[in-house]
Motif scaffolding. Structure first.
Motif, PDB file in Angstrom:
ATOM      1  N   VAL A 109       0.837  -1.204   0.000  1.00  0.00           N
ATOM      2  CA  VAL A 109       0.000   0.000   0.000  1.00  0.00           C
ATOM      3  C   VAL A 109       0.868   1.248   0.000  1.00  0.00           C
ATOM      4  O   VAL A 109       0.657   2.174  -0.790  1.00  0.00           O
ATOM      5  N   PHE A 110       1.881   1.283   0.860  1.00  0.00           N
ATOM      6  CA  PHE A 110       2.764   2.456   0.906  1.00  0.00           C
ATOM      7  C   PHE A 110       3.559   2.611  -0.383  1.00  0.00           C
ATOM      8  O   PHE A 110       3.800   3.721  -0.846  1.00  0.00           O
ATOM      9  N   SER A 111       3.955   1.498  -0.993  1.00  0.00           N
ATOM     10  CA  SER A 111       4.665   1.553  -2.270  1.00  0.00           C
ATOM     11  C   SER A 111       3.760   2.129  -3.360  1.00  0.00           C
ATOM     12  O   SER A 111       4.194   2.949  -4.183  1.00  0.00           O
ATOM     13  N   PHE A 112       2.481   1.718  -3.358  1.00  0.00           N
ATOM     14  CA  PHE A 112       1.534   2.232  -4.356  1.00  0.00           C
ATOM     15  C   PHE A 112       1.284   3.725  -4.133  1.00  0.00           C
ATOM     16  O   PHE A 112       1.202   4.498  -5.082  1.00  0.00           O
ATOM     17  N   ILE A 113       1.178   4.139  -2.876  1.00  0.00           N
ATOM     18  CA  ILE A 113       0.986   5.561  -2.571  1.00  0.00           C
ATOM     19  C   ILE A 113       2.189   6.366  -3.038  1.00  0.00           C
ATOM     20  O   ILE A 113       2.047   7.431  -3.644  1.00  0.00           O
ATOM     21  N   GLU A 114       3.388   5.862  -2.775  1.00  0.00           N
ATOM     22  CA  GLU A 114       4.599   6.549  -3.221  1.00  0.00           C
ATOM     23  C   GLU A 114       4.643   6.668  -4.744  1.00  0.00           C
ATOM     24  O   GLU A 114       5.012   7.712  -5.287  1.00  0.00           O
ATOM     25  N   GLN A 168       4.638  10.146  -7.009  1.00  0.00           N
ATOM     26  CA  GLN A 168       5.627  10.410  -8.056  1.00  0.00           C
ATOM     27  C   GLN A 168       4.939  10.742  -9.376  1.00  0.00           C
ATOM     28  O   GLN A 168       5.352  11.646 -10.095  1.00  0.00           O
ATOM     29  N   ALA A 169       3.888  10.013  -9.714  1.00  0.00           N
ATOM     30  CA  ALA A 169       3.159  10.276 -10.951  1.00  0.00           C
ATOM     31  C   ALA A 169       2.539  11.670 -10.920  1.00  0.00           C
ATOM     32  O   ALA A 169       2.559  12.393 -11.930  1.00  0.00           O
ATOM     33  N   ALA A 170       1.995  12.078  -9.786  1.00  0.00           N
ATOM     34  CA  ALA A 170       1.404  13.418  -9.665  1.00  0.00           C
ATOM     35  C   ALA A 170       2.475  14.490  -9.797  1.00  0.00           C
ATOM     36  O   ALA A 170       2.256  15.534 -10.409  1.00  0.00           O
ATOM     37  N   LYS A 171       3.634  14.242  -9.244  1.00  0.00           N
ATOM     38  CA  LYS A 171       4.736  15.197  -9.305  1.00  0.00           C
ATOM     39  C   LYS A 171       5.161  15.464 -10.745  1.00  0.00           C
ATOM     40  O   LYS A 171       5.417  16.600 -11.120  1.00  0.00           O
ATOM     41  N   HIS A 192       3.333  14.461 -13.687  1.00  0.00           N
ATOM     42  CA  HIS A 192       2.303  14.587 -14.722  1.00  0.00           C
ATOM     43  C   HIS A 192       0.991  15.198 -14.268  1.00  0.00           C
ATOM     44  O   HIS A 192       0.081  15.369 -15.065  1.00  0.00           O
ATOM     45  N   GLY A 193       0.817  15.489 -12.996  1.00  0.00           N
ATOM     46  CA  GLY A 193      -0.400  16.130 -12.535  1.00  0.00           C
ATOM     47  C   GLY A 193      -1.444  15.160 -12.028  1.00  0.00           C
ATOM     48  O   GLY A 193      -1.362  13.951 -12.221  1.00  0.00           O
ATOM     49  N   ILE A 194      -2.465  15.716 -11.397  1.00  0.00           N
ATOM     50  CA  ILE A 194      -3.486  14.910 -10.720  1.00  0.00           C
ATOM     51  C   ILE A 194      -4.382  14.157 -11.704  1.00  0.00           C
ATOM     52  O   ILE A 194      -4.814  13.046 -11.420  1.00  0.00           O
ATOM     53  N   TRP A 195      -4.673  14.750 -12.856  1.00  0.00           N
ATOM     54  CA  TRP A 195      -5.524  14.049 -13.833  1.00  0.00           C
ATOM     55  C   TRP A 195      -4.870  12.755 -14.283  1.00  0.00           C
ATOM     56  O   TRP A 195      -5.506  11.717 -14.376  1.00  0.00           O
ATOM     57  N   PHE A 196      -3.565  12.797 -14.549  1.00  0.00           N
ATOM     58  CA  PHE A 196      -2.861  11.582 -14.943  1.00  0.00           C
ATOM     59  C   PHE A 196      -2.885  10.552 -13.823  1.00  0.00           C
ATOM     60  O   PHE A 196      -2.999   9.356 -14.083  1.00  0.00           O
ATOM     61  N   VAL A 197      -2.792  10.989 -12.575  1.00  0.00           N
ATOM     62  CA  VAL A 197      -2.835  10.052 -11.444  1.00  0.00           C
ATOM     63  C   VAL A 197      -4.161   9.304 -11.428  1.00  0.00           C
ATOM     64  O   VAL A 197      -4.191   8.100 -11.203  1.00  0.00           O
ATOM     65  N   LEU A 198      -5.250   9.998 -11.679  1.00  0.00           N
ATOM     66  CA  LEU A 198      -6.559   9.327 -11.714  1.00  0.00           C
ATOM     67  C   LEU A 198      -6.612   8.276 -12.818  1.00  0.00           C
ATOM     68  O   LEU A 198      -7.093   7.161 -12.603  1.00  0.00           O
ATOM     69  N   VAL A 199      -6.099   8.613 -13.988  1.00  0.00           N
ATOM     70  CA  VAL A 199      -6.057   7.655 -15.096  1.00  0.00           C
ATOM     71  C   VAL A 199      -5.135   6.488 -14.738  1.00  0.00           C
ATOM     72  O   VAL A 199      -5.463   5.314 -14.963  1.00  0.00           O
ATOM     73  N   PHE A 200      -3.989   6.803 -14.168  1.00  0.00           N
ATOM     74  CA  PHE A 200      -3.009   5.791 -13.792  1.00  0.00           C
ATOM     75  C   PHE A 200      -3.579   4.822 -12.755  1.00  0.00           C
ATOM     76  O   PHE A 200      -3.449   3.604 -12.890  1.00  0.00           O
ATOM     77  N   VAL A 201      -4.213   5.344 -11.715  1.00  0.00           N
ATOM     78  CA  VAL A 201      -4.788   4.491 -10.672  1.00  0.00           C
ATOM     79  C   VAL A 201      -5.899   3.621 -11.252  1.00  0.00           C
ATOM     80  O   VAL A 201      -6.004   2.431 -10.928  1.00  0.00           O
ATOM     81  N   LEU A 222       7.377   2.486 -15.216  1.00  0.00           N
ATOM     82  CA  LEU A 222       7.558   3.504 -16.258  1.00  0.00           C
ATOM     83  C   LEU A 222       6.686   4.728 -16.046  1.00  0.00           C
ATOM     84  O   LEU A 222       7.173   5.858 -16.077  1.00  0.00           O
ATOM     85  N   PHE A 223       5.400   4.529 -15.846  1.00  0.00           N
ATOM     86  CA  PHE A 223       4.471   5.651 -15.804  1.00  0.00           C
ATOM     87  C   PHE A 223       4.202   6.157 -14.395  1.00  0.00           C
ATOM     88  O   PHE A 223       3.833   7.311 -14.217  1.00  0.00           O
ATOM     89  N   GLY A 224       4.382   5.315 -13.389  1.00  0.00           N
ATOM     90  CA  GLY A 224       4.162   5.752 -12.019  1.00  0.00           C
ATOM     91  C   GLY A 224       5.404   6.355 -11.395  1.00  0.00           C
ATOM     92  O   GLY A 224       5.384   7.470 -10.899  1.00  0.00           O
TER      93      GLY A 224
END
Length: 111
Positions: A7-12, A16-19, A21-30, A69-71
């Motif tokens: 869980v902590f690894s996924f949060i990290e 990193q993805a938000a840092k 590429h932004g929050i919109w990409f994080v939603l798509v990524f998750v 790669l993407f996260g």
């Protein structure tokens, strides 16, 4: 790896993805990470991710590739050119080529 560590690894990874590429990409990524984790069968197949089709031997290799790669953005770099020339020595299966083409769509890549 314990559940808490995963869980902590996924949060990290999502931070990193938000840092980068932004929050919109994080939603798509998750969305894609959870969909791959719970809906893919653990056998050879294909998956569409960010308008690219990824062929995989097992779902864990596809999940790890997307997370790395993407996260975590392990191959991220900045350039002033919109069409950089990228040399990918040791391209293996081409997963980094997908990342570089997504990052810089006009790039010329030698793999």
């Amino acid at each position: 790896m314990s559940f808490k560590d995963r869980v902590f690894s996924f949060i990290e990874t999502t931070v990193q993805a938000a840092k980068f590429h932004g929050i919109w990409f994080v939603l798509v990524f998750v969305y894609h990470a959870l969909r791959m984790r719970f809906l893919l069968k653990d056998c050879p197949g294909k998956y569409s991710f960010l308008s690219y089709t990824i062929y995989f031997d097992n779902k864990w290799s596809a999940i790890n590739m997307c997370l790395e790669l993407f996260g975590q953005n392990v191959y991220y770099f900045e350039t002033q050119s919109k069409t950089p020339f990228i040399v990918d020595a040791g391209a293996n299966v081409g997963d980094t080529v997908i990342y570089f083409k997504w990052l810089y769509p006009g790039a010329q890549i030698l793999a």
